[in-house]
Design a protein around this motif. Sequence first.
Motif, PDB file in Angstrom:
ATOM      1  N   GLN A 148       0.847  -1.192   0.000  1.00  0.00           N
ATOM      2  CA  GLN A 148       0.000   0.000   0.000  1.00  0.00           C
ATOM      3  C   GLN A 148       0.888   1.249   0.000  1.00  0.00           C
ATOM      4  O   GLN A 148       2.077   1.187   0.329  1.00  0.00           O
ATOM      5  CB  GLN A 148      -0.896   0.014   1.240  1.00  0.00           C
ATOM      6  N   THR A 149       0.281   2.371  -0.351  1.00  0.00           N
ATOM      7  CA  THR A 149       0.987   3.640  -0.179  1.00  0.00           C
ATOM      8  C   THR A 149       1.375   3.785   1.286  1.00  0.00           C
ATOM      9  O   THR A 149       0.557   3.555   2.183  1.00  0.00           O
ATOM     10  CB  THR A 149       0.092   4.812  -0.607  1.00  0.00           C
ATOM     11  N   LYS A 165      -5.549  14.035   6.252  1.00  0.00           N
ATOM     12  CA  LYS A 165      -6.232  13.491   5.083  1.00  0.00           C
ATOM     13  C   LYS A 165      -5.339  12.463   4.392  1.00  0.00           C
ATOM     14  O   LYS A 165      -4.176  12.740   4.100  1.00  0.00           O
ATOM     15  CB  LYS A 165      -6.625  14.612   4.125  1.00  0.00           C
ATOM     16  N   VAL A 166      -5.903  11.281   4.151  1.00  0.00           N
ATOM     17  CA  VAL A 166      -5.157  10.197   3.507  1.00  0.00           C
ATOM     18  C   VAL A 166      -6.036   9.589   2.422  1.00  0.00           C
ATOM     19  O   VAL A 166      -7.267   9.730   2.426  1.00  0.00           O
ATOM     20  CB  VAL A 166      -4.737   9.111   4.519  1.00  0.00           C
ATOM     21  N   GLU A 167      -5.408   8.904   1.502  1.00  0.00           N
ATOM     22  CA  GLU A 167      -6.119   8.219   0.433  1.00  0.00           C
ATOM     23  C   GLU A 167      -6.483   6.799   0.886  1.00  0.00           C
ATOM     24  O   GLU A 167      -5.859   6.227   1.781  1.00  0.00           O
ATOM     25  CB  GLU A 167      -5.247   8.137  -0.822  1.00  0.00           C
ATOM     26  N   MET A 168      -7.518   6.266   0.209  1.00  0.00           N
ATOM     27  CA  MET A 168      -7.820   4.852   0.427  1.00  0.00           C
ATOM     28  C   MET A 168      -6.610   4.017   0.017  1.00  0.00           C
ATOM     29  O   MET A 168      -5.833   4.391  -0.858  1.00  0.00           O
ATOM     30  CB  MET A 168      -9.055   4.461  -0.395  1.00  0.00           C
ATOM     31  N   ASN A 169      -6.432   2.862   0.649  1.00  0.00           N
ATOM     32  CA  ASN A 169      -5.305   1.951   0.408  1.00  0.00           C
ATOM     33  C   ASN A 169      -3.972   2.606   0.774  1.00  0.00           C
ATOM     34  O   ASN A 169      -3.041   2.682  -0.026  1.00  0.00           O
ATOM     35  CB  ASN A 169      -5.299   1.457  -1.036  1.00  0.00           C
ATOM     36  N   THR A 170      -3.954   3.100   2.004  1.00  0.00           N
ATOM     37  CA  THR A 170      -2.770   3.762   2.552  1.00  0.00           C
ATOM     38  C   THR A 170      -2.444   3.170   3.916  1.00  0.00           C
ATOM     39  O   THR A 170      -3.337   2.833   4.695  1.00  0.00           O
ATOM     40  CB  THR A 170      -3.009   5.269   2.691  1.00  0.00           C
ATOM     41  N   PHE A 187     -10.508   9.966   5.289  1.00  0.00           N
ATOM     42  CA  PHE A 187     -10.377   9.423   3.939  1.00  0.00           C
ATOM     43  C   PHE A 187     -11.712   9.490   3.211  1.00  0.00           C
ATOM     44  O   PHE A 187     -12.777   9.549   3.837  1.00  0.00           O
ATOM     45  CB  PHE A 187      -9.866   7.980   3.984  1.00  0.00           C
ATOM     46  N   LYS A 188     -11.642   9.446   1.909  1.00  0.00           N
ATOM     47  CA  LYS A 188     -12.833   9.490   1.071  1.00  0.00           C
ATOM     48  C   LYS A 188     -13.206   8.070   0.680  1.00  0.00           C
ATOM     49  O   LYS A 188     -12.368   7.307   0.193  1.00  0.00           O
ATOM     50  CB  LYS A 188     -12.589  10.334  -0.173  1.00  0.00           C
ATOM     51  N   GLU A 244     -16.813  11.493   3.093  1.00  0.00           N
ATOM     52  CA  GLU A 244     -15.631  11.477   3.951  1.00  0.00           C
ATOM     53  C   GLU A 244     -15.905  10.643   5.207  1.00  0.00           C
ATOM     54  O   GLU A 244     -17.000  10.682   5.766  1.00  0.00           O
ATOM     55  CB  GLU A 244     -15.255  12.905   4.356  1.00  0.00           C
ATOM     56  N   SER A 268      -7.891   0.217   3.880  1.00  0.00           N
ATOM     57  CA  SER A 268      -7.728  -0.462   2.608  1.00  0.00           C
ATOM     58  C   SER A 268      -8.978  -1.239   2.208  1.00  0.00           C
ATOM     59  O   SER A 268      -9.822  -1.574   3.050  1.00  0.00           O
ATOM     60  CB  SER A 268      -6.540  -1.433   2.706  1.00  0.00           C
TER      61      SER A 268
END
Length: 868
Positions: A148-149, A165-170, A187-188, A244, A268
Amino acid sequence: MRWDDFALRSHTIRVAVILALLGVGLLTGLTTAQQPPGPGLPQPRLLTIMPMGGKAGDTVELTFTGQDIEEPQGLLFSHTAIKSELLPQPPQPTPDPKAKGAMKGAGPPVAVKYKVTLPADLPLGIHDVRVFNKWGVSNPRAFVVGDQTDITETEPNNDVDKAQKVEMNTTINGVISAPIDVDYFQFKGTKGQRVVISCLASSIDSRLHPVIELYDQSGRRLGVNRDYHNTDAVLDAVLQTDGEYLVRVFQFTHTVGTAEYFYRLTISTAPWIDSMFPSTVEPGKATQVTIHGKNLPGGQPDPDAVLHNSVLEKAVVTVTAPNDPLARQRLAINGHVSPTGGFMDGFEYRVKGPAGSSNPFLLNIADAPVVLENPANTKREAAQEVTTPCIVSGKLDKKHPHGWFGFAAKKGDVLSIEAQSDRLGSPTDLLLQVYAADGKAPITELDDDPEILSPNQFYNSTRDPQRYKFTAPADGKFQVLVKSQDSTQLGPRNYYQLRIAPESPDFRLVLLAPTTYLPEAPVLPQGGQRELAVYIGRQDSFNGDIALSADGLPPGVTCAPQTVSPGAKSALLVLSAAPDAQPWVGEIKVKGTATINGQPVVREARAASVTWPGQAQQANLPVVARMDRGVVLAVRDKGPFNLTASVEKPMVMQGDKLSVPLKLERHWADFKQPLQVVLASPLLPGVQPQAQPITIAPVTIAADKAEGSAVVDVKATTPPGNYTLVFRGTAQIPFGKDPAKKANANIVLPSTPVVVTVLPKQLGTVTLTPPNGTGKLGGQSEVTVKVARMYDFNGEFKVELVLPPNAKGLAAPEVTIPAGKDEAKLVINIAGDAAPGNLQGLLVKATAMYNGSHPTVQEAKFSLNVQK
């Protein structure tokens, strides 16, 4: 509820926690621990890494903090493909009085920084990393390679409006730096996504006991979890709307928090495995295995599998376990394994989805045919009949809280009955009962296994029942009941295995650094010795000697022949370095060799280490420990002294004493103090010194002397066998990293090992039937000679009749009690001209050869009434 309302509620809770902590004094009282005494020589100890992992294919900058890790010479990863480069020294950490990991007296924490390159094809999961320098090599810390990131937490993020704020799959590497610290991440998400949120803590050597919560934009809590496995936390939710979402992370009870309370939080849609059935598979055989979890490739909802109010998915895969003889005796998983599961054999399994790979799941390797449990076996009259040998792979849930099994046995059959769940990684507290098929009361009931190999360093306590050695009292059918002690908490993760099979004696070995309460790795001084602690998992009544040896040693380092004594479950292994051995750091291999059923059996040793320090003053309290990925050794400069033990005739009879000469070489000019010498091994854990089977009186080698002698007292009850004696020398010796600032350091080093053979006074007791014989002139008298074997001796006994001087006309040919047998008939021939009467003083001698060379004689007196 709006997010601003949620933020106000969150702030109010934190203020209340602060006031409560202040009111009862917990802010300082629970975050300051009494520290163990300072070490002798510097010993690198690694405390924290930030970040604790990275994505395969990335280059990551890592900051390591620890003690005695200044001027690093490199990093040692358990996977050699990971490369590192030292970076300029970062700002040094400010000592935190609340931190528990720092050793008092070892100097302030030090920070070093490295750039680490992770190959794209690097195996996912936990790898070990260590720092090494001129003082030696450190204990390991977990470093996670993911797909993942991978980012690091950014402060301030301790309130809703400051959520990072983070992205999905992080994956976020974070830390709870204070008791009241709370971390928020936003996250969104998309409607219909099944998001899995995992927070690794105990798996990655953290002190944190995290709680994770998931909220939607209205402030509604969608999930909460802690203690999914040890202190790791996992939750999941199917998102109901686009928008969110908020993840909240905090320390359970808000009582502690420092840099040692770190975590890896993953948000994730990748797969997650909660259980696999069967959890045990036969080697080399393609097996259909059912997975329960989340986001499984090809998975379908299973309404009968509910975990934490969440319906799990089910998928079926084909798994082929390794069939290589070495793989079948290994524990091969890039995940966390505690001492409880340290003697299991198995391999990891993962599934991969569009968003990445799952967590690893440990599948065990069977040593008998695997049978799947029939869920209809909840009543005794519906017990599932199984054929031995077998391993039943079972699972328990609220509809199926226990299982009955039936098997047949003939009188005298010996079977090993063992149930495991806790050791497999399942949160089940098993109870096992064995019944005769027509019996109302159980033959036995077994709960938690009481055997613990170490009260501190390798605390392998388990909630699994102890193994039961079953001897069939008669031909017939018997039953086994397996159930959970707490049926209210059962679910998809409550799997187990039940083994019913003839005994298969075997063993496993685990090695640790010698200090029982400190995280460290062995450092071997030039011209001296270093010991490693050895713990032995003996299986199915195996009590034999185990010969220890080492491979992969650098030039100048040797491992003298050493033996784990009969029945011993802990020992020391001593390595020696020549005076000109060069500095070195690397992995070595240690193996044990034993003779089982007449055949040599070789087993590789596994590695483990203490994770966080305990207290020297409380030696019988368990410390946090875990399994490592290799046995690591460092060779460094000469220590202050070398202690050599030797013995000319290394044999001693039970109940006798043996003198062992000791020679002391003083390497440092400042070492002018006396040396105190005690026996370090063999010692039984939890047994007082005076009650040990082998003891010595303390020895002092005076300041102006170079020799001494230890008188070894072998108790009469000491089992015969080969014993490796290791002595420890202790002295207060001036030392300082800065030669101008020396102070007395408590330095402890082992002697060279001495292998001594304890000889038995007898290997069995002899009984005669009849005890007094009768015979006629010209006839015969028969006597049955029966031997009750001792100390697992399985060899033959030569039986002869010894006559008194006045006995004429009597003779008996020598007979043999074969190996593994218990009796033979001795026939006494009576000549026709023998003197009649009651003849006393005959002696039956049964002679056995111990180790093939030492005759051991067992005797029984006999009288013969010679009649006309």
